[in-house]
Structure formats: C-alpha cells, structure tokens
Motif scaffolding. Structure first.
Motif, PDB file in Angstrom:
ATOM      1  N   ARG A 137       7.165 133.450  45.362  1.00  0.00           N
ATOM      2  CA  ARG A 137       6.926 134.250  44.066  1.00  0.00           C
ATOM      3  C   ARG A 137       5.733 133.361  43.178  1.00  0.00           C
ATOM      4  O   ARG A 137       5.979 132.204  43.185  1.00  0.00           O
ATOM      5  N   GLU A 138       5.018 133.790  42.838  1.00  0.00           N
ATOM      6  CA  GLU A 138       3.913 133.676  41.886  1.00  0.00           C
ATOM      7  C   GLU A 138       3.858 133.947  40.341  1.00  0.00           C
ATOM      8  O   GLU A 138       3.324 133.840  39.500  1.00  0.00           O
ATOM      9  N   THR A 139       5.072 134.959  40.102  1.00  0.00           N
ATOM     10  CA  THR A 139       5.101 135.476  38.727  1.00  0.00           C
ATOM     11  C   THR A 139       6.571 135.416  38.171  1.00  0.00           C
ATOM     12  O   THR A 139       7.412 135.081  39.234  1.00  0.00           O
ATOM     13  N   ASP A 140       6.627 135.773  37.067  1.00  0.00           N
ATOM     14  CA  ASP A 140       8.286 135.755  36.671  1.00  0.00           C
ATOM     15  C   ASP A 140       8.901 136.714  36.769  1.00  0.00           C
ATOM     16  O   ASP A 140      10.021 137.044  35.943  1.00  0.00           O
ATOM     17  N   VAL A 141       8.644 137.729  37.618  1.00  0.00           N
ATOM     18  CA  VAL A 141       9.160 139.023  37.826  1.00  0.00           C
ATOM     19  C   VAL A 141      10.330 138.945  38.727  1.00  0.00           C
ATOM     20  O   VAL A 141      10.371 138.021  39.582  1.00  0.00           O
ATOM     21  N   ALA A 142      11.494 139.459  38.299  1.00  0.00           N
ATOM     22  CA  ALA A 142      12.605 139.914  39.107  1.00  0.00           C
ATOM     23  C   ALA A 142      13.178 141.159  38.989  1.00  0.00           C
ATOM     24  O   ALA A 142      13.394 141.840  38.065  1.00  0.00           O
ATOM     25  N   ALA A 143      13.556 141.729  40.278  1.00  0.00           N
ATOM     26  CA  ALA A 143      14.224 143.172  40.251  1.00  0.00           C
ATOM     27  C   ALA A 143      15.649 143.110  39.690  1.00  0.00           C
ATOM     28  O   ALA A 143      16.360 141.928  39.840  1.00  0.00           O
ATOM     29  N   ASN A 144      16.124 144.273  39.003  1.00  0.00           N
ATOM     30  CA  ASN A 144      17.310 144.189  38.656  1.00  0.00           C
ATOM     31  C   ASN A 144      18.375 144.204  39.854  1.00  0.00           C
ATOM     32  O   ASN A 144      19.383 143.602  39.622  1.00  0.00           O
ATOM     33  N   TRP A 145      17.980 144.850  40.798  1.00  0.00           N
ATOM     34  CA  TRP A 145      18.768 144.680  41.924  1.00  0.00           C
ATOM     35  C   TRP A 145      18.019 144.374  43.234  1.00  0.00           C
ATOM     36  O   TRP A 145      16.921 145.025  43.445  1.00  0.00           O
ATOM     37  N   ILE A 146      18.703 143.752  44.067  1.00  0.00           N
ATOM     38  CA  ILE A 146      17.972 143.190  45.405  1.00  0.00           C
ATOM     39  C   ILE A 146      18.847 143.633  46.640  1.00  0.00           C
ATOM     40  O   ILE A 146      20.182 143.385  46.496  1.00  0.00           O
ATOM     41  N   GLY A 147      18.212 144.229  47.681  1.00  0.00           N
ATOM     42  CA  GLY A 147      19.353 144.359  48.788  1.00  0.00           C
ATOM     43  C   GLY A 147      19.586 142.994  49.578  1.00  0.00           C
ATOM     44  O   GLY A 147      20.735 142.494  49.789  1.00  0.00           O
ATOM     45  N   PHE A 148      18.523 142.475  49.990  1.00  0.00           N
ATOM     46  CA  PHE A 148      18.782 141.176  50.785  1.00  0.00           C
ATOM     47  C   PHE A 148      17.561 140.134  50.253  1.00  0.00           C
ATOM     48  O   PHE A 148      16.473 140.351  50.052  1.00  0.00           O
ATOM     49  N   SER A 149      18.035 138.852  50.049  1.00  0.00           N
ATOM     50  CA  SER A 149      17.107 137.771  49.721  1.00  0.00           C
ATOM     51  C   SER A 149      16.798 137.043  51.176  1.00  0.00           C
ATOM     52  O   SER A 149      17.871 136.902  51.891  1.00  0.00           O
ATOM     53  N   ILE A 150      15.571 137.027  51.561  1.00  0.00           N
ATOM     54  CA  ILE A 150      15.258 136.438  52.531  1.00  0.00           C
ATOM     55  C   ILE A 150      14.314 135.328  52.856  1.00  0.00           C
ATOM     56  O   ILE A 150      13.720 135.279  51.759  1.00  0.00           O
ATOM     57  N   PRO A 151      14.002 134.457  53.601  1.00  0.00           N
ATOM     58  CA  PRO A 151      13.477 133.396  53.713  1.00  0.00           C
ATOM     59  C   PRO A 151      11.945 133.934  54.136  1.00  0.00           C
ATOM     60  O   PRO A 151      11.580 134.972  54.214  1.00  0.00           O
ATOM     61  N   ASP A 152      10.991 132.887  53.981  1.00  0.00           N
ATOM     62  CA  ASP A 152       9.474 133.558  53.920  1.00  0.00           C
ATOM     63  C   ASP A 152       9.103 133.554  55.323  1.00  0.00           C
ATOM     64  O   ASP A 152       8.580 132.964  56.197  1.00  0.00           O
ATOM     65  N   GLU A 153       9.647 134.762  56.036  1.00  0.00           N
ATOM     66  CA  GLU A 153       9.378 135.372  57.232  1.00  0.00           C
ATOM     67  C   GLU A 153       8.552 136.377  57.205  1.00  0.00           C
ATOM     68  O   GLU A 153       8.524 136.964  56.252  1.00  0.00           O
ATOM     69  N   PHE A 154       7.786 136.917  58.257  1.00  0.00           N
ATOM     70  CA  PHE A 154       6.920 137.794  58.196  1.00  0.00           C
ATOM     71  C   PHE A 154       7.642 139.065  58.981  1.00  0.00           C
ATOM     72  O   PHE A 154       8.276 138.984  60.039  1.00  0.00           O
ATOM     73  N   VAL A 155       8.063 140.055  58.088  1.00  0.00           N
ATOM     74  CA  VAL A 155       9.034 141.163  58.535  1.00  0.00           C
ATOM     75  C   VAL A 155       8.436 142.407  58.548  1.00  0.00           C
ATOM     76  O   VAL A 155       7.479 142.579  57.678  1.00  0.00           O
ATOM     77  N   VAL A 156       8.848 143.200  59.360  1.00  0.00           N
ATOM     78  CA  VAL A 156       8.328 144.483  59.593  1.00  0.00           C
ATOM     79  C   VAL A 156       9.372 145.463  59.724  1.00  0.00           C
ATOM     80  O   VAL A 156      10.673 145.169  59.915  1.00  0.00           O
ATOM     81  N   GLY A 157       9.403 146.955  59.577  1.00  0.00           N
ATOM     82  CA  GLY A 157      10.381 147.886  59.952  1.00  0.00           C
ATOM     83  C   GLY A 157      10.849 148.526  58.480  1.00  0.00           C
ATOM     84  O   GLY A 157      10.798 147.927  57.367  1.00  0.00           O
ATOM     85  N   TYR A 158      11.693 149.624  58.796  1.00  0.00           N
ATOM     86  CA  TYR A 158      12.493 150.080  57.680  1.00  0.00           C
ATOM     87  C   TYR A 158      11.340 150.491  56.488  1.00  0.00           C
ATOM     88  O   TYR A 158      11.610 150.250  55.450  1.00  0.00           O
ATOM     89  N   GLY A 159      10.033 150.955  56.978  1.00  0.00           N
ATOM     90  CA  GLY A 159       9.125 151.183  55.949  1.00  0.00           C
ATOM     91  C   GLY A 159       7.999 150.141  55.832  1.00  0.00           C
ATOM     92  O   GLY A 159       6.836 150.300  55.462  1.00  0.00           O
TER      93      GLY A 159
END
Ligand code: PRP
Length: 180
Positions: A137-159
């Motif tokens: 994160r570089e900003t103070d934004v946060a979503a109201n709902w989060i599915g999964f909090s994940i580590p800093d990994e390179f992810v793909v799939g599901y869109g």
C-alpha cells in the motif's frame, strides 16, 4: 522476445473463493437491505470474473456498470497518475453504489476511482476487493470488504492476468519462476 518460463501454484482454490463470496454477499445484502437498486460497478478488466460470481449471489435488485482505469508509474514523484479509459454508462447521483475490484495493491486505482465517484454524490458508496496486498500500500485507501488478504506475491487467475494471460484460471495462483 520469448516469455520467461513460469509455473503457477494454486494459492486460493475455486471452492474457497466461492465460499468467501457467499459470506461477502451476505454482508453486502445486510448493508444494502433497504436499497431500491444497487449499482454494482466493476473495474475492468480484472474484476470481470469476481463481479459475475458476486452479483449472482446477491439477493438484491442490482444494476451492473463498468469503469476502466489505467495507472502509470512516475518514478520522479513516487506517485501514480490514474486515468479513466472508460467511464460509467449510467448516472450514480443519489444512488447506492458498490465498487468491485479484483485486487488492491498500491491503492492508487481504488483511491482515484472512489474520489471520482464520490464527487458525483451517490447516496452510499461502498467498495469490495477480492484480494488485498496490504504490504504494497502507498495510499490510505481501504476497501469496505476484502475477500482475502495476501502477502506480496505475484498472483494470477480468476480475472487477474500476467501479460494478459491466465485470467481464465478458475483459482488464484502464484506465479513462480523456476531456477534454470
Ligand atoms: C490492476 C488491478 C487493479 C489495480 C490495482 O489493474 O486490476 O485494478 O491494478 O493496483 P493498484 O492498487 O496498485 O492501483 P491493471 O491496471 O493491471 O488492469 P487490468 O484490471 O485490466 O488487468
């Protein structure tokens, strides 16, 4: 130039995603139970799979719209400029709005989009992201709902893509570059 070879390890299964979406949809229904119509806004392109599954779990009157933003790195400013490539088709003034993101990384995209949509005076604006990478994160934004909090990994799939590929994987995977 050929692409560097990589493998994809499953990180979040299709079953786990579906179960989490059911939980999230219950929370969204509770929040918007009195709405006469909820405008569900998908941020293109990454959210197209998530929004499709999410709206089908929502037992609410919904309208679906899309917005496409693109961000540019700016090493001089260490900030990112976000541009709107495709705006909403509909008006949101006085409406209930849910913004759907696939992933919040630096947060510049979501922050910009929320600022833009708030300026149009919606009745209620809430945000949901399937994945959150708080370490980036570089900003103070946060979503109201989060599915999964994940580590800093390179992810793909599901869109989510890597060089426009792998969006069609039914699960979230981690990209790994084997040693040669
Ligand atoms: C990705 C992702 C989010 C954004 C998150 O979109 O889908 O919209 O980046 O990054 P941020 O939190 O650092 O702003 P991308 O620009 O790759 O486009 P895409 O959705 O079309 O793949």
């Amino acid at each position: 130039m050929s692409e560097r070879p990589y493998v994809i390890d499953e990180m979040i299964s299709a079953k786990a995603i579906a179960a989490r979406i059911e939980e999230l949809s219950n929370a969204i229904q509770e929040e918007f139970r009195d709405t006469n119509k909820l405008v569900v806004v998908g941020l293109l392109r990454g959210s197209f799979v998530f929004i499709a599954d999410l709206v089908r779990e929502l037992d609410l009157p919904v309208e679906v719209d899309f917005l496409e933003a693109s961000s540019y790195g700016d090493s001089m400013e260490s900030s990112r400029e976000v541009r709107i490539l495709k705006d909403l088709r509909g008006q949101i003034e006085g409406r209930d709005v849910l913004v759907v993101e696939d992933i919040v990384d630096t947060g510049h995209t979501l922050k910009h989009v929320v600022g833009l949509l708030e300026s149009r005076d919606p009745a209620r604006l809430r945000t949901i992201a399937l994945l959150d990478k708080p370490l980036r994160r570089e900003t103070d934004v946060a979503a109201n709902w989060i599915g999964f909090s994940i580590p800093d990994e390179f992810v793909v799939g599901y869109g989510i893509d890597y060089a426009q590929r792998n969006r069609n994987l039914p699960f979230i995977g981690k990209v790994r570059f084997p040693e040669v």
